[in-house]
Every structure is written in structure tokens, then in C-alpha cells.
Scaffold this active site. Structure first.
Site, short mmCIF file in Angstrom:
data_model
loop_
_atom_site.label_atom_id
_atom_site.label_comp_id
_atom_site.label_asym_id
_atom_site.label_seq_id
_atom_site.Cartn_x
_atom_site.Cartn_y
_atom_site.Cartn_z
N ARG A 102 20.23 35.58 25.84
CA ARG A 102 19.65 35.60 24.83
C ARG A 102 18.97 34.21 24.22
NH1 ARG A 102 16.43 37.78 22.54
NH2 ARG A 102 17.57 39.80 23.39
N LYS A 137 7.14 21.17 9.00
CA LYS A 137 7.38 22.69 8.59
C LYS A 137 7.94 23.40 9.82
CE LYS A 137 4.14 22.65 4.78
NZ LYS A 137 2.93 23.04 4.42
N LYS A 169 2.96 11.06 -0.10
CA LYS A 169 2.48 12.00 -0.35
C LYS A 169 2.28 12.42 -1.77
CE LYS A 169 2.71 15.77 2.16
NZ LYS A 169 3.10 17.01 2.79
N GLU A 202 -1.85 10.23 1.03
CA GLU A 202 -2.36 11.54 0.76
C GLU A 202 -3.19 11.33 -0.52
OE1 GLU A 202 -0.57 15.42 -1.40
OE2 GLU A 202 0.06 15.38 0.71
N ASP A 224 -6.46 16.15 1.25
CA ASP A 224 -5.45 17.43 1.06
C ASP A 224 -6.07 18.19 0.00
OD1 ASP A 224 -2.88 18.52 1.37
OD2 ASP A 224 -2.75 18.27 -1.04
#
Length: 287
Positions: A102, A137, A169, A202, A224
Site C-alpha cells: 500500500r 501547496k 506576498k 509579489e 500575481d
């Protein structure tokens, strides 16, 4: 050459934690039903199409479960595969094969899905100078493998975590009081801490791009959620003084147009957070 995050120690620690999570105090299904001395073999079958990833990791997993298992790799990481292909075979103690099954499949299925999507997006920007980047992410405790899969698929890793590069950011900029304030505070911090980290900032509009350029002392400017028209104007304003990175909601329908805007990098969070795993299975067979 492997990236710095991918070491024998980091791989071994991941496998140890993952096996502990899955096995607990024992694989009782296998221990109960299979004689301890039974020997067998299995094939890892491909039941989809795309780019195979996680083969090297599978070898480490089988070895961690039982060093006496014999793995024969038939298809390497990065191979283009189709339904019916056999990626590898494993022979040895039947209980060990079942215990490792697995974790091997979970890792390879997700890594192959990521590598496949990365390869697909890369094909859409072929012929441009843009490089495809991943993001943070990622799945907690699985980032190493997900970023490894991006590399196998032909992408480029962005920073690994919060510690190896500075990205200012929108929230950093807003909390700091603006682009200039965020950059200057960061420069002071790095000097005080005697740290040598690249700085990316950013920007959300041309005014912020101009403010970043006026402040200076950075390495990359992120554009962005800009329209292609604004992005082209921003790239022209920057004029090669700093690296450029397009970001924000970029997908397979828009990535080609973004790449044609002249950016150096395109970051796509979907490489790791919205992929479909490749269907793989480990099946016993008779010699």
C-alpha cells in the site's frame, strides 16, 4: 544531481513515519493468513497513461520493509507509460511484499499523477523561455515526494519551505505598510541575521511593480493575477533587471498565453494540489 532536500536521511525518515502510520503493531492480515516462510512475487501494473514516478522510492520502501526483497526495475522514473505496462517486479517473503504494497502504491500513484500533469503543462509552454514552477501547496508530510515528482515530470522546484527563500506576498506587503516598507524591512533583517536568502516580492498591479523597481535589492518580481496585457507591460517595465514569475489561477487553458508574455517562470499550485493519481496495482503472479 538530486536537490538538497532529497537525501538518504530525509527519504528514510519519511518511509519510517509512513510505515509506522500504516503498520502500527503489525500487519495482522498478512501475519494471520500467510505462512511466515512463504515466498512469492508480484508485478507493479500500470492501469493508466502518463509519466511514471516513484520507482526509485518504491525500491527504498521495499528495502526498508525487508532488505531481502529483490526488486527488478523494468521502467525508470520519467518513463512514458500506458495501460498494461509493468513497472517493476518484486520477489521474496510474501508477508513483506504485502506489508509494503500500500505505501508503494500510494506514493507512486500520486507521484505519477503529479509528474504526468507537470509534463502536460510543460508541453503547452514548449518553445517559450518560461519555466514551470511548483509551489508550497503540497500535502503535509509528503512535500518531498511531491516536489520530487515535479522534477521527474520536467518542472522546476520553487523554494522548498519558508526557510530557504523569502517571498513577500500580498499579506506581507499589506501588513508591512507597502512594497517599499516590506522590502527594506527584509533587507535589514537579513543583514542583522547574517542570512543570504533570495528575495521575491509579489505585485498586483503596475504601480506595485514600479515601487518594487524603485526600491531594488530584490531578485524576482511576481506578477500575481494580472491580465496578459498588464503582464506584458510589467515585463517590459522590469526590462530584465530582475527575474519575473507569473502566478495566480493559471491553468492549462491560460498557461500558453501567459508564457508568451515573456515571463521567466510560471508557478502553478495545481501541480501538487489538484492532480488525479495514476491507477497502479501490485498483483501476485506465478512464474
Amino acid at each position: 544531481m538530486k536537490p538538497t532536500y532529497l537525501t538518504q536521511q530525509s527519504i528514510a525518515e519519511f518511509i519510517s513515519r509512513a510505515l509506522a502510520e500504516d503498520i502500527g503493531d503489525g500487519d495482522h492480515s498478512s501475519l494471520a493468513s500467510i505462512p511466515a516462510d512463504a515466498q512469492n512475487q508480484a508485478r507493479l501494473l500500470v492501469k493508466g497513461e502518463g509519466i511514471l514516478a516513484g520507482v526509485e522510492l518504491a525500491g527504498y520502501i521495499f528495502n526498508a520493509v525487508d532488505p531481502e526483497l529483490q526488486v527488478e526495475v523494468l521502467l525508470q522514473d520519467g518513463a512514458q507509460v500506458k495501460y498494461g505496462d509493468v513497472a517493476l517486479t518484486v520477489r521474496g517473503k510474501a508477508q513483506s511484499i504485502l506489508t509494503a504494497e500500500r505505501l508503494v502504491l500510494n506514493c507512486m500513484q500520486r507521484m505519477s499523477g503529479i509528474a504526468t500533469y507537470t509534463h502536460h503543462l510543460n508541453s503547452l509552454i514548449a518553445g517559450t523561455n518560461a519555466k514551470l514552477l511548483d509551489t508550497r501547496k503540497t500535502t503535509p508530510n509528503f512535500r518531498i515526494m511531491e516536489k520530487w515528482a515535479v522534477l521527474i515530470g520536467g518542472g522546476v522546484n520553487h523554494r522548498f519551505g519558508l526557510f530557504d527563500m523569502i517571498i513577500l506576498k500580498d499579506n506581507h506587503v499589506d501588513y508591512a505598510g507597502g512594497i517599499r516598507q516590506a522590502i527594506e524591512a527584509t533587507q535589514r533583517y537579513l543583514k542583522e541575521k547574517n542570512k543570504d536568502l533570495r528575495i521575491e516580492v509579489e505585485t498586483r498591479n503596475l504601480q506595485e511593480v514600479q515601487e518594487a523597481l524603485a526600491t531594488g535589492g530584490i531578485h524576482r518580481i511576481m506578477l500575481d493575477n494580472m491580465t496578459p496585457e498588464m503582464m506584458r507591460e510589467a515585463v517590459a517595465l522590469i526590462g530584465g533587471r530582475y527575474e519575473t514569475e507569473a502566478s495566480g489561477g493559471i491553468n492549462e487553458q491560460t498557461i500558453a498565453e501567459v508564457a508568451k508574455c515573456g515571463v521567466d517562470y510560471i508557478s502553478v499550485g495545481a501541480l501538487t494540489h489538484s492532480i488525479k493519481s495514476m491507477d497502479l496495482s501490485l498483483k501476485a503472479y506465478k512464474v
